[in-house]
Design a protein around this motif. Structure first.
Motif, PDB file in Angstrom:
ATOM      1  N   GLY A  30       0.859  -1.276  -0.049  1.00 16.02           N
ATOM      2  CA  GLY A  30      -0.007  -0.006  -0.010  1.00 16.02           C
ATOM      3  C   GLY A  30       0.814   1.365   0.137  1.00 16.02           C
ATOM      4  O   GLY A  30       1.888   1.387   0.524  1.00 16.02           O
ATOM      5  N   GLN A  31       0.388   2.177  -0.717  1.00 14.65           N
ATOM      6  CA  GLN A  31       1.029   3.583  -0.784  1.00 14.65           C
ATOM      7  C   GLN A  31       0.843   4.428   0.696  1.00 14.65           C
ATOM      8  O   GLN A  31      -0.315   3.936   1.449  1.00 14.65           O
ATOM      9  CB  GLN A  31       0.635   4.296  -2.037  1.00 14.65           C
ATOM     10  N   ASN A  32       1.230   5.503   0.721  1.00 18.44           N
ATOM     11  CA  ASN A  32       1.128   6.388   1.964  1.00 18.44           C
ATOM     12  C   ASN A  32       1.249   5.702   3.080  1.00 18.44           C
ATOM     13  O   ASN A  32       0.302   5.687   4.031  1.00 18.44           O
ATOM     14  CB  ASN A  32      -0.525   6.855   1.850  1.00 18.44           C
ATOM     15  N   ARG A  33       2.387   5.096   3.280  1.00 20.42           N
ATOM     16  CA  ARG A  33       2.747   4.299   4.687  1.00 20.42           C
ATOM     17  C   ARG A  33       3.046   5.277   5.641  1.00 20.42           C
ATOM     18  O   ARG A  33       3.639   6.340   5.289  1.00 20.42           O
ATOM     19  CB  ARG A  33       3.742   3.323   4.274  1.00 20.42           C
ATOM     20  N   GLU A  34       2.536   4.963   6.893  1.00 17.75           N
ATOM     21  CA  GLU A  34       3.011   5.684   8.019  1.00 17.75           C
ATOM     22  C   GLU A  34       4.460   5.345   8.517  1.00 17.75           C
ATOM     23  O   GLU A  34       4.820   4.390   7.930  1.00 17.75           O
ATOM     24  CB  GLU A  34       2.058   5.701   9.114  1.00 17.75           C
ATOM     25  N   LYS A  35       5.095   6.425   8.838  1.00 18.06           N
ATOM     26  CA  LYS A  35       6.713   6.071   9.408  1.00 18.06           C
ATOM     27  C   LYS A  35       6.394   4.884  10.346  1.00 18.06           C
ATOM     28  O   LYS A  35       5.767   4.911  11.411  1.00 18.06           O
ATOM     29  CB  LYS A  35       7.098   7.131  10.038  1.00 18.06           C
ATOM     30  N   ASP A  36       7.411   3.819  10.105  1.00 14.50           N
ATOM     31  CA  ASP A  36       7.272   2.672  11.160  1.00 14.50           C
ATOM     32  C   ASP A  36       8.788   2.572  11.974  1.00 14.50           C
ATOM     33  O   ASP A  36       9.257   1.584  11.894  1.00 14.50           O
ATOM     34  CB  ASP A  36       6.934   1.410  10.333  1.00 14.50           C
ATOM     35  N   PHE A  37       9.328   3.722  11.825  1.00 15.91           N
ATOM     36  CA  PHE A  37      10.617   3.659  12.632  1.00 15.91           C
ATOM     37  C   PHE A  37      10.893   5.020  13.402  1.00 15.91           C
ATOM     38  O   PHE A  37      10.126   5.905  12.919  1.00 15.91           O
ATOM     39  CB  PHE A  37      11.810   3.417  11.602  1.00 15.91           C
ATOM     40  N   TYR A  38      11.949   5.086  14.496  1.00 13.29           N
ATOM     41  CA  TYR A  38      12.108   6.289  14.865  1.00 13.29           C
ATOM     42  C   TYR A  38      13.677   6.153  15.272  1.00 13.29           C
ATOM     43  O   TYR A  38      14.427   5.242  15.235  1.00 13.29           O
ATOM     44  CB  TYR A  38      11.363   6.609  16.067  1.00 13.29           C
ATOM     45  N   PHE A  39      14.376   7.442  15.480  1.00 13.41           N
ATOM     46  CA  PHE A  39      15.873   7.242  15.792  1.00 13.41           C
ATOM     47  C   PHE A  39      15.821   7.595  17.325  1.00 13.41           C
ATOM     48  O   PHE A  39      15.167   8.423  17.816  1.00 13.41           O
ATOM     49  CB  PHE A  39      16.602   8.414  14.883  1.00 13.41           C
ATOM     50  N   VAL A  40      17.050   6.871  17.552  1.00 10.10           N
ATOM     51  CA  VAL A  40      17.558   7.054  19.092  1.00 10.10           C
ATOM     52  C   VAL A  40      18.861   7.449  18.903  1.00 10.10           C
ATOM     53  O   VAL A  40      19.848   6.768  18.536  1.00 10.10           O
ATOM     54  CB  VAL A  40      17.185   5.729  19.938  1.00 10.10           C
ATOM     55  N   ASP A  41      19.238   8.702  19.635  1.00  9.63           N
ATOM     56  CA  ASP A  41      20.957   9.058  19.646  1.00  9.63           C
ATOM     57  C   ASP A  41      21.581   8.465  20.702  1.00  9.63           C
ATOM     58  O   ASP A  41      21.057   8.075  21.762  1.00  9.63           O
ATOM     59  CB  ASP A  41      20.554  10.715  20.068  1.00  9.63           C
ATOM     60  N   GLU A  42      22.528   7.992  20.102  1.00 11.76           N
ATOM     61  CA  GLU A  42      23.567   7.143  20.808  1.00 11.76           C
ATOM     62  C   GLU A  42      24.517   8.225  21.699  1.00 11.76           C
ATOM     63  O   GLU A  42      24.577   9.478  21.223  1.00 11.76           O
ATOM     64  CB  GLU A  42      24.641   6.213  20.122  1.00 11.76           C
ATOM     65  N   PRO A  43      25.377   7.945  22.718  1.00 15.31           N
ATOM     66  CA  PRO A  43      26.099   8.745  23.354  1.00 15.31           C
ATOM     67  C   PRO A  43      27.074   9.254  22.500  1.00 15.31           C
ATOM     68  O   PRO A  43      27.629   8.512  21.628  1.00 15.31           O
ATOM     69  CB  PRO A  43      26.604   8.114  24.468  1.00 15.31           C
ATOM     70  N   ALA A  44      27.671  10.283  22.623  1.00 17.26           N
ATOM     71  CA  ALA A  44      28.399  10.933  21.884  1.00 17.26           C
ATOM     72  C   ALA A  44      29.947  10.243  22.016  1.00 17.26           C
ATOM     73  O   ALA A  44      30.270   9.994  23.424  1.00 17.26           O
ATOM     74  CB  ALA A  44      28.696  12.519  21.939  1.00 17.26           C
ATOM     75  N   ASP A  45      30.662  10.046  20.840  1.00 21.50           N
ATOM     76  CA  ASP A  45      32.059   9.462  20.930  1.00 21.50           C
ATOM     77  C   ASP A  45      32.846  10.506  21.824  1.00 21.50           C
ATOM     78  O   ASP A  45      33.154  11.752  21.493  1.00 21.50           O
ATOM     79  CB  ASP A  45      32.712   9.300  19.582  1.00 21.50           C
ATOM     80  N   PRO A  46      33.396  10.025  22.775  1.00 23.07           N
ATOM     81  CA  PRO A  46      34.400  10.969  23.847  1.00 23.07           C
ATOM     82  C   PRO A  46      35.642  11.649  22.970  1.00 23.07           C
ATOM     83  O   PRO A  46      36.044  12.657  23.185  1.00 23.07           O
ATOM     84  CB  PRO A  46      34.847  10.185  25.005  1.00 23.07           C
ATOM     85  N   GLU A  47      36.388  10.728  22.178  1.00 26.60           N
ATOM     86  CA  GLU A  47      37.334  11.441  21.236  1.00 26.60           C
ATOM     87  C   GLU A  47      36.819  12.408  20.165  1.00 26.60           C
ATOM     88  O   GLU A  47      37.540  13.264  20.100  1.00 26.60           O
ATOM     89  CB  GLU A  47      37.858  10.144  20.683  1.00 26.60           C
ATOM     90  N   THR A  48      36.038  11.882  19.268  1.00 28.03           N
ATOM     91  CA  THR A  48      35.826  12.843  18.143  1.00 28.03           C
ATOM     92  C   THR A  48      34.376  13.350  18.342  1.00 28.03           C
ATOM     93  O   THR A  48      34.304  14.490  17.662  1.00 28.03           O
ATOM     94  CB  THR A  48      35.348  11.925  16.823  1.00 28.03           C
ATOM     95  N   GLY A  49      33.707  13.313  19.414  1.00 25.33           N
ATOM     96  CA  GLY A  49      32.357  14.066  19.459  1.00 25.33           C
ATOM     97  C   GLY A  49      31.491  13.731  18.623  1.00 25.33           C
ATOM     98  O   GLY A  49      30.258  14.264  18.636  1.00 25.33           O
ATOM     99  N   LYS A  50      31.617  12.686  17.840  1.00 23.36           N
ATOM    100  CA  LYS A  50      30.482  12.391  16.776  1.00 23.36           C
ATOM    101  C   LYS A  50      29.326  11.773  17.559  1.00 23.36           C
ATOM    102  O   LYS A  50      29.403  10.805  18.293  1.00 23.36           O
ATOM    103  CB  LYS A  50      31.271  11.257  15.761  1.00 23.36           C
ATOM    104  N   VAL A  51      28.100  12.227  17.177  1.00 26.62           N
ATOM    105  CA  VAL A  51      26.868  11.538  17.415  1.00 26.62           C
ATOM    106  C   VAL A  51      26.254  10.670  16.579  1.00 26.62           C
ATOM    107  O   VAL A  51      25.873  11.157  15.290  1.00 26.62           O
ATOM    108  CB  VAL A  51      25.955  12.668  18.110  1.00 26.62           C
ATOM    109  N   THR A  52      25.968   9.337  16.902  1.00 24.46           N
ATOM    110  CA  THR A  52      25.378   8.621  15.832  1.00 24.46           C
ATOM    111  C   THR A  52      23.758   8.236  16.331  1.00 24.46           C
ATOM    112  O   THR A  52      23.707   8.228  17.449  1.00 24.46           O
ATOM    113  CB  THR A  52      26.090   7.102  15.667  1.00 24.46           C
TER     114      THR A  52
END
Length: 118
Positions: A30-52
């Motif tokens: 079916g078209q017009n699908r509702e979003k079936d996912f969400y994002f959870v931020d991981e803790p920032a990398d202490p060395e680089t500060g990168k957030v995944t």
């Protein structure tokens, strides 16, 4: 030509509530699908500060109903293409029954999700 319905004395059922908003490019879902996912931020990398972010899938009852509708439509085409195969016909009818039971269960127990289909 004699149809299988006449030979096996089977009541022919129709599912007129099916929608025709299928998109073959998406696997006939079916078209017009509702979003079936969400994002959870991981803790920032202490060395680089990168957030995944981690993608978390969540079940979507309305998407499942739309997918079942699309599968029923595909089965109807298959049964029309192979009218002598009673097994395909029976599977198609069973799938319609499962769809109706599932939709009724959603309508009664999860009305907020059922309203998304309207």
């Amino acid at each position: 030509m004699v149809s299988l319905v006449d030979i096996y004395n089977i009541e022919e059922s129709t599912l007129t509530e099916l929608k025709s908003d299928r998109n073959p490019a998406r696997g006939n879902k079916g078209q017009n699908r509702e979003k079936d996912f969400y994002f959870v931020d991981e803790p920032a990398d202490p060395e680089t500060g990168k957030v995944t972010s981690k993608v978390v899938k969540k079940p979507s009852l309305s998407n499942m109903i739309k997918d079942l509708e699309a599968e029923i439509q595909d089965f109807e085409v298959l049964v029309k293409d192979k009218p002598d195969d009673i097994v395909l016909y029976n599977i198609s009818e069973e799938l319609k029954e499962i769809y109706n039971k599932f939709r009724t269960h959603i309508r009664k127990n999860y009305p907020e999700d059922y309203k998304k289909l309207q």
